[in-house]
Motif scaffolding. Structure first.
Motif, PDB file in Angstrom:
ATOM      1  N   ALA A  14      11.992  36.997  84.188  1.00  0.00           N
ATOM      2  CA  ALA A  14      10.546  37.221  84.246  1.00  0.00           C
ATOM      3  C   ALA A  14       9.890  37.068  82.871  1.00  0.00           C
ATOM      4  CB  ALA A  14      10.252  38.601  84.816  1.00  0.00           C
ATOM      5  N   ALA A  15      10.622  37.465  81.812  1.00  0.00           N
ATOM      6  CA  ALA A  15      10.055  37.395  80.460  1.00  0.00           C
ATOM      7  C   ALA A  15      11.173  37.497  79.429  1.00  0.00           C
ATOM      8  CB  ALA A  15       9.049  38.515  80.237  1.00  0.00           C
ATOM      9  N   VAL A  16      10.918  36.924  78.257  1.00  0.00           N
ATOM     10  CA  VAL A  16      11.856  37.022  77.140  1.00  0.00           C
ATOM     11  C   VAL A  16      11.067  37.320  75.879  1.00  0.00           C
ATOM     12  CG1 VAL A  16      13.593  35.819  75.740  1.00  0.00           C
ATOM     13  CG2 VAL A  16      13.415  35.322  78.194  1.00  0.00           C
ATOM     14  N   ASP A  17      11.565  38.269  75.100  1.00  0.00           N
ATOM     15  CA  ASP A  17      11.053  38.548  73.765  1.00  0.00           C
ATOM     16  C   ASP A  17      12.191  38.111  72.837  1.00  0.00           C
ATOM     17  OD1 ASP A  17       9.868  39.470  71.467  1.00  0.00           O
ATOM     18  OD2 ASP A  17       9.786  41.573  72.086  1.00  0.00           O
ATOM     19  N   GLU A  18      12.027  36.980  72.170  1.00  0.00           N
ATOM     20  CA  GLU A  18      13.099  36.347  71.408  1.00  0.00           C
ATOM     21  C   GLU A  18      13.884  37.335  70.546  1.00  0.00           C
ATOM     22  OE1 GLU A  18      13.757  32.807  68.098  1.00  0.00           O
ATOM     23  OE2 GLU A  18      11.874  32.913  69.193  1.00  0.00           O
ATOM     24  N   ASP A  19      15.216  37.313  70.729  1.00  0.00           N
ATOM     25  CA  ASP A  19      16.154  38.158  69.987  1.00  0.00           C
ATOM     26  C   ASP A  19      15.948  39.659  70.190  1.00  0.00           C
ATOM     27  OD1 ASP A  19      17.672  36.077  68.948  1.00  0.00           O
ATOM     28  OD2 ASP A  19      16.527  35.972  67.090  1.00  0.00           O
ATOM     29  N   VAL A  20      15.089  40.051  71.134  1.00  0.00           N
ATOM     30  CA  VAL A  20      14.804  41.468  71.364  1.00  0.00           C
ATOM     31  C   VAL A  20      15.211  41.895  72.775  1.00  0.00           C
ATOM     32  CG1 VAL A  20      13.016  43.252  71.449  1.00  0.00           C
ATOM     33  CG2 VAL A  20      12.929  41.479  69.687  1.00  0.00           C
ATOM     34  N   SER A  21      14.625  41.260  73.812  1.00  0.00           N
ATOM     35  CA  SER A  21      14.875  41.718  75.175  1.00  0.00           C
ATOM     36  C   SER A  21      14.616  40.619  76.209  1.00  0.00           C
ATOM     37  CB  SER A  21      13.994  42.927  75.509  1.00  0.00           C
ATOM     38  OG  SER A  21      12.635  42.554  75.503  1.00  0.00           O
ATOM     39  N   VAL A  22      15.122  40.870  77.409  1.00  0.00           N
ATOM     40  CA  VAL A  22      14.873  40.004  78.554  1.00  0.00           C
ATOM     41  C   VAL A  22      14.513  40.897  79.741  1.00  0.00           C
ATOM     42  CG1 VAL A  22      17.324  39.945  79.213  1.00  0.00           C
ATOM     43  CG2 VAL A  22      15.790  38.138  80.008  1.00  0.00           C
ATOM     44  N   THR A  23      13.535  40.460  80.517  1.00  0.00           N
ATOM     45  CA  THR A  23      13.133  41.171  81.731  1.00  0.00           C
ATOM     46  C   THR A  23      13.519  40.313  82.923  1.00  0.00           C
ATOM     47  OG1 THR A  23      11.290  42.227  80.588  1.00  0.00           O
ATOM     48  CG2 THR A  23      11.187  42.169  83.001  1.00  0.00           C
ATOM     49  N   ILE A  24      14.197  40.943  83.891  1.00  0.00           N
ATOM     50  CA  ILE A  24      14.611  40.226  85.091  1.00  0.00           C
ATOM     51  C   ILE A  24      13.917  40.807  86.312  1.00  0.00           C
ATOM     52  CG2 ILE A  24      16.867  39.654  84.104  1.00  0.00           C
ATOM     53  CD1 ILE A  24      18.014  41.845  86.068  1.00  0.00           C
ATOM     54  N   LYS A  25      13.816  39.987  87.354  1.00  0.00           N
ATOM     55  CA  LYS A  25      13.304  40.447  88.646  1.00  0.00           C
ATOM     56  C   LYS A  25      14.336  40.071  89.699  1.00  0.00           C
ATOM     57  CE  LYS A  25       9.596  40.698  91.825  1.00  0.00           C
ATOM     58  NZ  LYS A  25       8.216  40.877  91.995  1.00  0.00           N
ATOM     59  N   THR A  26      14.842  41.088  90.387  1.00  0.00           N
ATOM     60  CA  THR A  26      15.897  40.864  91.379  1.00  0.00           C
ATOM     61  C   THR A  26      15.310  40.489  92.736  1.00  0.00           C
ATOM     62  OG1 THR A  26      15.981  43.143  92.172  1.00  0.00           O
ATOM     63  CG2 THR A  26      17.344  42.596  90.236  1.00  0.00           C
ATOM     64  N   PRO A  70      21.931  41.954  72.738  1.00  0.00           N
ATOM     65  CA  PRO A  70      22.837  42.537  71.741  1.00  0.00           C
ATOM     66  C   PRO A  70      22.848  41.751  70.429  1.00  0.00           C
ATOM     67  CG  PRO A  70      24.094  41.383  73.423  1.00  0.00           C
ATOM     68  CD  PRO A  70      22.644  41.355  73.856  1.00  0.00           C
ATOM     69  N   GLU A  71      23.175  42.451  69.352  1.00  0.00           N
ATOM     70  CA  GLU A  71      23.225  41.841  68.012  1.00  0.00           C
ATOM     71  C   GLU A  71      24.055  40.561  68.001  1.00  0.00           C
ATOM     72  OE1 GLU A  71      21.753  42.503  65.034  1.00  0.00           O
ATOM     73  OE2 GLU A  71      20.548  44.018  66.070  1.00  0.00           O
ATOM     74  N   THR A  72      25.176  40.576  68.716  1.00  0.00           N
ATOM     75  CA  THR A  72      26.098  39.437  68.704  1.00  0.00           C
ATOM     76  C   THR A  72      25.498  38.164  69.289  1.00  0.00           C
ATOM     77  OG1 THR A  72      27.024  40.201  70.802  1.00  0.00           O
ATOM     78  CG2 THR A  72      28.182  40.857  68.785  1.00  0.00           C
ATOM     79  N   LEU A  73      24.409  38.275  70.051  1.00  0.00           N
ATOM     80  CA  LEU A  73      23.792  37.099  70.667  1.00  0.00           C
ATOM     81  C   LEU A  73      22.449  36.737  70.053  1.00  0.00           C
ATOM     82  CD1 LEU A  73      24.776  37.787  74.354  1.00  0.00           C
ATOM     83  CD2 LEU A  73      25.648  35.972  72.875  1.00  0.00           C
ATOM     84  N   LYS A  74      21.977  37.550  69.120  1.00  0.00           N
ATOM     85  CA  LYS A  74      20.709  37.229  68.462  1.00  0.00           C
ATOM     86  C   LYS A  74      20.871  35.917  67.705  1.00  0.00           C
ATOM     87  CE  LYS A  74      18.877  41.839  68.396  1.00  0.00           C
ATOM     88  NZ  LYS A  74      18.396  42.971  67.646  1.00  0.00           N
ATOM     89  N   GLY A  75      19.876  35.047  67.811  1.00  0.00           N
ATOM     90  CA  GLY A  75      19.944  33.735  67.184  1.00  0.00           C
ATOM     91  C   GLY A  75      20.509  32.668  68.100  1.00  0.00           C
ATOM     92  N   SER A  76      21.053  33.068  69.260  1.00  0.00           N
ATOM     93  CA  SER A  76      21.557  32.095  70.237  1.00  0.00           C
ATOM     94  C   SER A  76      20.391  31.351  70.867  1.00  0.00           C
ATOM     95  CB  SER A  76      22.345  32.797  71.348  1.00  0.00           C
ATOM     96  OG  SER A  76      23.463  33.476  70.832  1.00  0.00           O
ATOM     97  N   THR A  77      20.596  30.091  71.194  1.00  0.00           N
ATOM     98  CA  THR A  77      19.560  29.292  71.843  1.00  0.00           C
ATOM     99  C   THR A  77      19.418  29.676  73.313  1.00  0.00           C
ATOM    100  OG1 THR A  77      20.058  27.476  70.362  1.00  0.00           O
ATOM    101  CG2 THR A  77      18.788  26.941  72.331  1.00  0.00           C
ATOM    102  N   ARG A  78      20.562  29.824  73.994  1.00  0.00           N
ATOM    103  CA  ARG A  78      20.590  30.198  75.405  1.00  0.00           C
ATOM    104  C   ARG A  78      21.587  31.329  75.586  1.00  0.00           C
ATOM    105  NH1 ARG A  78      21.458  24.291  78.001  1.00  0.00           N
ATOM    106  NH2 ARG A  78      22.823  24.167  76.202  1.00  0.00           N
ATOM    107  N   ILE A  79      21.284  32.222  76.529  1.00  0.00           N
ATOM    108  CA  ILE A  79      22.122  33.397  76.765  1.00  0.00           C
ATOM    109  C   ILE A  79      22.353  33.558  78.265  1.00  0.00           C
ATOM    110  CG2 ILE A  79      22.255  35.926  76.545  1.00  0.00           C
ATOM    111  CD1 ILE A  79      20.460  35.648  74.033  1.00  0.00           C
ATOM    112  N   ALA A  80      23.594  33.867  78.634  1.00  0.00           N
ATOM    113  CA  ALA A  80      23.933  34.160  80.029  1.00  0.00           C
ATOM    114  C   ALA A  80      23.772  35.656  80.266  1.00  0.00           C
ATOM    115  CB  ALA A  80      25.373  33.742  80.311  1.00  0.00           C
ATOM    116  N   ILE A  81      23.357  36.017  81.478  1.00  0.00           N
ATOM    117  CA  ILE A  81      23.232  37.430  81.851  1.00  0.00           C
ATOM    118  C   ILE A  81      23.809  37.605  83.247  1.00  0.00           C
ATOM    119  CG2 ILE A  81      20.819  37.038  82.547  1.00  0.00           C
ATOM    120  CD1 ILE A  81      20.303  40.041  81.829  1.00  0.00           C
ATOM    121  N   ARG A  82      24.559  38.698  83.435  1.00  0.00           N
ATOM    122  CA  ARG A  82      25.275  38.938  84.690  1.00  0.00           C
ATOM    123  C   ARG A  82      25.132  40.399  85.103  1.00  0.00           C
ATOM    124  NH1 ARG A  82      29.531  36.248  86.872  1.00  0.00           N
ATOM    125  NH2 ARG A  82      30.869  37.408  88.292  1.00  0.00           N
ATOM    126  N   LEU A  83      24.942  40.630  86.386  1.00  0.00           N
ATOM    127  CA  LEU A  83      24.948  41.968  86.969  1.00  0.00           C
ATOM    128  C   LEU A  83      26.096  41.997  87.958  1.00  0.00           C
ATOM    129  CD1 LEU A  83      21.956  41.479  86.003  1.00  0.00           C
ATOM    130  CD2 LEU A  83      21.305  43.172  87.685  1.00  0.00           C
TER     131      LEU A  83
END
Length: 101
Positions: A14-26, A70-83
């Motif tokens: 739903a939204a991304v705040d670069e290197d800070v957070s991601v909002t998802i809608k299930t 997470p800190e380890t993924l900050k600066g990544s171009t693309r990030i995977a997320i899993r529930l």
């Protein structure tokens, strides 16, 4: 498996705040399930990724939630997320790590 549930749980970004957070809608989530949330490198489907929290599905269906990158993924171009739940339900997606919308 959740009694009376059929379908496949999915979610959108739903939204991304670069290197800070991601909002998802299930969508179509089973009710009363606890999901572990992971983030990892793009292309991994989040398998083995960093655990960044948990979420309860409550009444199931559709809900929105925001997670910290997470800190380890900050600066990544693309990030995977899993529930994933302990009862076998899972959903995954990925997002561009830049401000959106």
């Amino acid at each position: 498996v959740a009694p009376g549930y059929s379908g496949i749980p999915t979610f959108t970004i739903a939204a991304v705040d670069e290197d800070v957070s991601v909002t998802i809608k299930t969508n179509n989530f089973p009710k009363d399930q606890k999901f572990t949330v992971r983030m990892g490198s793009y292309g991994t489907a989040g398998i083995g990724g960093t655990v960044i929290g948990t979420i309860e599905s409550g009444n199931g269906g559709a809900f929105e939630s925001t997670f910290t990158i997470p800190e380890t993924l900050k600066g990544s171009t693309r990030i995977a997320i899993r529930l994933e739940s302990t009862t076998g339900f899972f959903a995954y997606n990925w997002f561009w790590n830049n401000d959106a919308p």
